[in-house]
Design an enzyme around this catalytic site. Structure first.
Site, PDB file in Angstrom:
ATOM      1  N   HIS A  50       0.851  -1.186   0.000  1.00  0.00           N
ATOM      2  CA  HIS A  50       0.000   0.000   0.000  1.00  0.00           C
ATOM      3  C   HIS A  50       0.892   1.243   0.000  1.00  0.00           C
ATOM      4  O   HIS A  50       2.099   1.154   0.274  1.00  0.00           O
ATOM      5  CB  HIS A  50      -0.895   0.008   1.233  1.00  0.00           C
ATOM      6  CG  HIS A  50      -1.967  -1.033   1.192  1.00  0.00           C
ATOM      7  ND1 HIS A  50      -3.065  -0.980   2.011  1.00  0.00           N
ATOM      8  CD2 HIS A  50      -2.127  -2.140   0.424  1.00  0.00           C
ATOM      9  CE1 HIS A  50      -3.851  -2.017   1.770  1.00  0.00           C
ATOM     10  NE2 HIS A  50      -3.304  -2.738   0.810  1.00  0.00           N
ATOM     11  N   GLU A  52       1.226   3.780   2.045  1.00  0.00           N
ATOM     12  CA  GLU A  52       1.886   4.100   3.303  1.00  0.00           C
ATOM     13  C   GLU A  52       3.027   3.125   3.595  1.00  0.00           C
ATOM     14  O   GLU A  52       4.083   3.532   4.087  1.00  0.00           O
ATOM     15  CB  GLU A  52       0.865   4.075   4.447  1.00  0.00           C
ATOM     16  CG  GLU A  52      -0.261   5.083   4.283  1.00  0.00           C
ATOM     17  CD  GLU A  52      -1.452   4.570   3.465  1.00  0.00           C
ATOM     18  OE1 GLU A  52      -2.499   5.223   3.502  1.00  0.00           O
ATOM     19  OE2 GLU A  52      -1.338   3.518   2.780  1.00  0.00           O
ATOM     20  N   CYS A  77      -5.929   2.216   5.788  1.00  0.00           N
ATOM     21  CA  CYS A  77      -6.642   0.994   6.155  1.00  0.00           C
ATOM     22  C   CYS A  77      -6.040   0.442   7.450  1.00  0.00           C
ATOM     23  O   CYS A  77      -5.095   0.998   8.001  1.00  0.00           O
ATOM     24  CB  CYS A  77      -6.531  -0.024   5.016  1.00  0.00           C
ATOM     25  SG  CYS A  77      -4.841  -0.673   4.822  1.00  0.00           S
TER      26      CYS A  77
END
Length: 149
Positions: A50, A52, A77
């Site tokens: 992802h 991040e 998330c």
């Protein structure tokens, strides 16, 4: 919009140009970008890359993260929120949470300050992508059914 969210949006746009999901992130310390990343699940065939996580990997080991701020174009998330909590990042600035509510409450319950800018540009990136690639989006958020719907 500040320069840090603009840099996160530039990362999201880079991911989109690469054929990936348009989510970007930057990590900031003392007014300086330490690292950048974008969602690379499609490009790298990774279930966990992802924006991040890519950003943190690109930053590398910096010891303490307590004085950093993570900017992301989309509310993180649970996977990414877990990394925020694990590394002691104290503040997250999200471009939007309309598309995906993410794990705001989880982060806040662990003492993370969360700011949602609710930016139209971030929402539009996601709306356009989801319209064009719904299956990739539902895979990304873990909601793809066994029938691929």
């Amino acid at each position: 919009m500040d320069e840090f969210m603009a840099a996160a949006i530039a990362e999201a746009e880079q991911g989109l140009r690469e054929g990936g999901i348009p989510i970007g992130s930057v990590l900031v310390r003392n007014g300086e970008i330490m690292g950048r990343g974008h969602n690379q699940r499609v490009q790298q065939g990774s279930p966990i890359l992802h924006a991040e996580i890519d950003c943190l990997a690109n930053v590398g080991r910096i010891g303490s993260y307590g004085d950093t701020i993570l900017y992301s174009t989309l509310m993180p998330c649970y996977l990414c929120a877990g990394a925020v909590v694990q590394f002691g990042i104290r503040k997250v600035v999200a471009g939007e949470s309309q598309t995906f509510a993410g794990a705001r409450e989880f982060m806040e319950s662990h003492g993370v300050e969360v700011i949602d800018l609710n930016l139209e540009r971030c929402q539009q990136l996601m709306r356009d992508f989801i319209t064009q690639h719904p299956q990739l989006w539902f895979e990304d958020i873990g909601e793809l059914t066994s029938e691929g719907e």
